[in-house]
Design a protein around this motif. Structure first.
Motif, PDB file in Angstrom:
ATOM      1  N   ARG A   1       0.833  -1.201   0.000  1.00  0.00           N
ATOM      2  CA  ARG A   1       0.000   0.000   0.000  1.00  0.00           C
ATOM      3  C   ARG A   1       0.870   1.255   0.000  1.00  0.00           C
ATOM      4  NH1 ARG A   1      -4.842  -0.447   3.750  1.00  0.00           N
ATOM      5  NH2 ARG A   1      -5.304  -2.017   2.192  1.00  0.00           N
ATOM      6  N   GLY A   2       0.527   2.172  -0.885  1.00  0.00           N
ATOM      7  CA  GLY A   2       1.284   3.409  -1.013  1.00  0.00           C
ATOM      8  C   GLY A   2       2.554   3.264  -1.832  1.00  0.00           C
ATOM      9  N   LYS A   3       2.870   2.038  -2.270  1.00  0.00           N
ATOM     10  CA  LYS A   3       4.131   1.789  -2.966  1.00  0.00           C
ATOM     11  C   LYS A   3       3.949   1.219  -4.372  1.00  0.00           C
ATOM     12  CE  LYS A   3       6.103   0.538   1.470  1.00  0.00           C
ATOM     13  NZ  LYS A   3       6.402  -0.609   2.301  1.00  0.00           N
ATOM     14  N   LYS A   4       3.095   0.203  -4.504  1.00  0.00           N
ATOM     15  CA  LYS A   4       2.969  -0.529  -5.765  1.00  0.00           C
ATOM     16  C   LYS A   4       1.508  -0.842  -6.055  1.00  0.00           C
ATOM     17  CE  LYS A   4       7.416  -1.671  -6.597  1.00  0.00           C
ATOM     18  NZ  LYS A   4       8.116  -1.296  -7.785  1.00  0.00           N
ATOM     19  N   ASN A   5       1.202  -0.933  -7.344  1.00  0.00           N
ATOM     20  CA  ASN A   5      -0.054  -1.556  -7.759  1.00  0.00           C
ATOM     21  C   ASN A   5       0.174  -3.057  -7.649  1.00  0.00           C
ATOM     22  OD1 ASN A   5      -1.399   0.908  -8.721  1.00  0.00           O
ATOM     23  ND2 ASN A   5       0.188   0.898 -10.296  1.00  0.00           N
ATOM     24  N   VAL A   6      -0.884  -3.813  -7.386  1.00  0.00           N
ATOM     25  CA  VAL A   6      -0.750  -5.258  -7.211  1.00  0.00           C
ATOM     26  C   VAL A   6      -1.672  -5.988  -8.185  1.00  0.00           C
ATOM     27  CG1 VAL A   6      -1.053  -7.200  -5.610  1.00  0.00           C
ATOM     28  CG2 VAL A   6      -0.167  -5.011  -4.761  1.00  0.00           C
ATOM     29  N   LEU A   7      -1.083  -6.934  -8.905  1.00  0.00           N
ATOM     30  CA  LEU A   7      -1.863  -7.877  -9.686  1.00  0.00           C
ATOM     31  C   LEU A   7      -1.894  -9.148  -8.839  1.00  0.00           C
ATOM     32  CD1 LEU A   7      -1.915  -8.730 -13.377  1.00  0.00           C
ATOM     33  CD2 LEU A   7      -1.637 -10.559 -11.719  1.00  0.00           C
ATOM     34  N   LEU A   8      -3.037  -9.430  -8.249  1.00  0.00           N
ATOM     35  CA  LEU A   8      -3.217 -10.594  -7.374  1.00  0.00           C
ATOM     36  C   LEU A   8      -3.999 -11.633  -8.157  1.00  0.00           C
ATOM     37  CD1 LEU A   8      -3.031 -11.761  -4.428  1.00  0.00           C
ATOM     38  CD2 LEU A   8      -5.266 -10.703  -4.040  1.00  0.00           C
ATOM     39  N   TYR A   9      -3.332 -12.752  -8.458  1.00  0.00           N
ATOM     40  CA  TYR A   9      -4.057 -13.765  -9.214  1.00  0.00           C
ATOM     41  C   TYR A   9      -4.114 -15.077  -8.444  1.00  0.00           C
ATOM     42  CZ  TYR A   9      -0.054 -16.403 -11.286  1.00  0.00           C
ATOM     43  OH  TYR A   9       1.047 -17.202 -11.506  1.00  0.00           O
ATOM     44  N   PHE A  10      -5.307 -15.662  -8.468  1.00  0.00           N
ATOM     45  CA  PHE A  10      -5.569 -16.949  -7.826  1.00  0.00           C
ATOM     46  C   PHE A  10      -5.620 -18.009  -8.918  1.00  0.00           C
ATOM     47  CE2 PHE A  10      -7.195 -13.833  -4.892  1.00  0.00           C
ATOM     48  CZ  PHE A  10      -6.939 -14.368  -3.640  1.00  0.00           C
TER      49      PHE A  10
ATOM     50  N   GLY B   1       1.004 -14.464  -7.092  1.00  0.00           N
ATOM     51  CA  GLY B   1       0.172 -15.621  -7.415  1.00  0.00           C
ATOM     52  C   GLY B   1      -0.191 -16.367  -6.145  1.00  0.00           C
ATOM     53  N   VAL B   2      -1.453 -16.794  -6.051  1.00  0.00           N
ATOM     54  CA  VAL B   2      -1.936 -17.499  -4.858  1.00  0.00           C
ATOM     55  C   VAL B   2      -2.588 -18.814  -5.268  1.00  0.00           C
ATOM     56  CG1 VAL B   2      -3.470 -17.391  -2.848  1.00  0.00           C
ATOM     57  CG2 VAL B   2      -2.435 -15.289  -3.721  1.00  0.00           C
TER      58      VAL B   2
ATOM     59  N   TYR C   1     -15.840 -31.120  -6.508  1.00  0.00           N
ATOM     60  CA  TYR C   1     -14.852 -30.860  -5.469  1.00  0.00           C
ATOM     61  C   TYR C   1     -14.724 -29.353  -5.293  1.00  0.00           C
ATOM     62  CZ  TYR C   1     -11.917 -29.867  -9.498  1.00  0.00           C
ATOM     63  OH  TYR C   1     -11.424 -29.342 -10.662  1.00  0.00           O
ATOM     64  N   MET C   2     -14.148 -28.943  -4.176  1.00  0.00           N
ATOM     65  CA  MET C   2     -13.903 -27.524  -3.925  1.00  0.00           C
ATOM     66  C   MET C   2     -12.512 -27.170  -4.432  1.00  0.00           C
ATOM     67  SD  MET C   2     -16.678 -26.393  -2.609  1.00  0.00           S
ATOM     68  CE  MET C   2     -16.211 -24.774  -1.973  1.00  0.00           C
ATOM     69  N   GLY C   3     -12.415 -26.000  -5.047  1.00  0.00           N
ATOM     70  CA  GLY C   3     -11.126 -25.553  -5.560  1.00  0.00           C
ATOM     71  C   GLY C   3     -11.168 -24.085  -5.953  1.00  0.00           C
ATOM     72  N   ILE C   4     -10.034 -23.607  -6.415  1.00  0.00           N
ATOM     73  CA  ILE C   4      -9.888 -22.211  -6.828  1.00  0.00           C
ATOM     74  C   ILE C   4     -10.526 -21.991  -8.187  1.00  0.00           C
ATOM     75  CG2 ILE C   4      -8.216 -20.444  -7.555  1.00  0.00           C
ATOM     76  CD1 ILE C   4      -7.825 -20.759  -4.683  1.00  0.00           C
ATOM     77  N   GLU C   5     -11.319 -20.934  -8.280  1.00  0.00           N
ATOM     78  CA  GLU C   5     -11.816 -20.452  -9.566  1.00  0.00           C
ATOM     79  C   GLU C   5     -10.789 -19.414 -10.025  1.00  0.00           C
ATOM     80  OE1 GLU C   5     -16.135 -19.250 -10.548  1.00  0.00           O
ATOM     81  OE2 GLU C   5     -15.134 -17.389  -9.932  1.00  0.00           O
ATOM     82  N   ARG C   6     -10.145 -19.682 -11.148  1.00  0.00           N
ATOM     83  CA  ARG C   6      -9.085 -18.805 -11.646  1.00  0.00           C
ATOM     84  C   ARG C   6      -9.609 -17.363 -11.734  1.00  0.00           C
ATOM     85  NH1 ARG C   6      -4.862 -20.867 -14.171  1.00  0.00           N
ATOM     86  NH2 ARG C   6      -6.065 -22.694 -14.832  1.00  0.00           N
ATOM     87  N   SER C   7      -8.970 -16.469 -10.988  1.00  0.00           N
ATOM     88  CA  SER C   7      -9.446 -15.092 -10.876  1.00  0.00           C
ATOM     89  C   SER C   7      -8.263 -14.147 -10.683  1.00  0.00           C
ATOM     90  CB  SER C   7     -10.379 -14.937  -9.668  1.00  0.00           C
ATOM     91  OG  SER C   7     -11.463 -15.821  -9.746  1.00  0.00           O
TER      92      SER C   7
END
Length: 157
Positions: free
Chosen positions: A28-37, A69-70, A116-122
């Motif tokens: 925060r205050g430093k970088k934009n973040v591309l957070l991908y799951f 990446g998460v 099954y439960m899992g990550i939806e690519r987002s």
């Protein structure tokens, strides 16, 4: 909780592939973040997506954006994925899928007749103030990195 554009992104802390714990608020205050799951290291779609982000890493960096990446994979699996594909960005380990649930990307999935439960690519673009400025759900891996880069170039640079 549902993540919404124009609102503050939920903060979290997860173990990262650099051996440290990473919080979204660190940027925060430093970088934009591309957070991908993404669902799982070493699978075809996830490899395509990670390698596309790798190949454009310098372009994202030049726009003051960091890629995170998460997935639910443990750190040792992330290490193998990073080494095999030369990934220059951090992968975060969400083994208990708490952050995936926080971002509402932990979903019931169906594959070959099995549920099954899992990550939806987002993917979520989070600006320097910590607000979600763009989200993509049910992402198709191929071509997505270009779309995300274009968005950041046109809206955050």
């Amino acid at each position: 909780m549902t993540v919404k554009e124009k609102e503050l992104a939920p903060d979290f802390k997860l173990p990262a592939s650099n051996g440290k714990e990473v919080s979204l608020s660190d940027y925060r205050g430093k970088k934009n973040v591309l957070l991908y799951f993404y669902p799982k290291d070493m699978t075809p779609g996830c490899t395509t997506q990670a390698c596309d982000f790798r190949d454009m890493h310098e372009d994202f960096s030049s726009l003051d954006a960091v890629i995170l990446g998460v997935s639910p994979d443990p750190l040792d699996r992330h290490d193998k994925f990073i080494e095999k594909h030369g990934l220059p960005f951090l992968l975060l380990s969400d083994t208990d899928h708490k952050v995936a649930e926080l971002y509402d990307v932990w979903k019931l999935k169906k594959n070959f007749g099995k549920e099954y439960m899992g990550i939806e690519r987002s993917t979520f673009i989070i600006d320097k103030e910590g607000k979600v400025v763009k989200e993509w759900r049910k992402v198709k891996a191929k071509g997505h990195a270009e779309e995300a880069l274009k968005y950041i170039r046109e809206n955050l640079s």
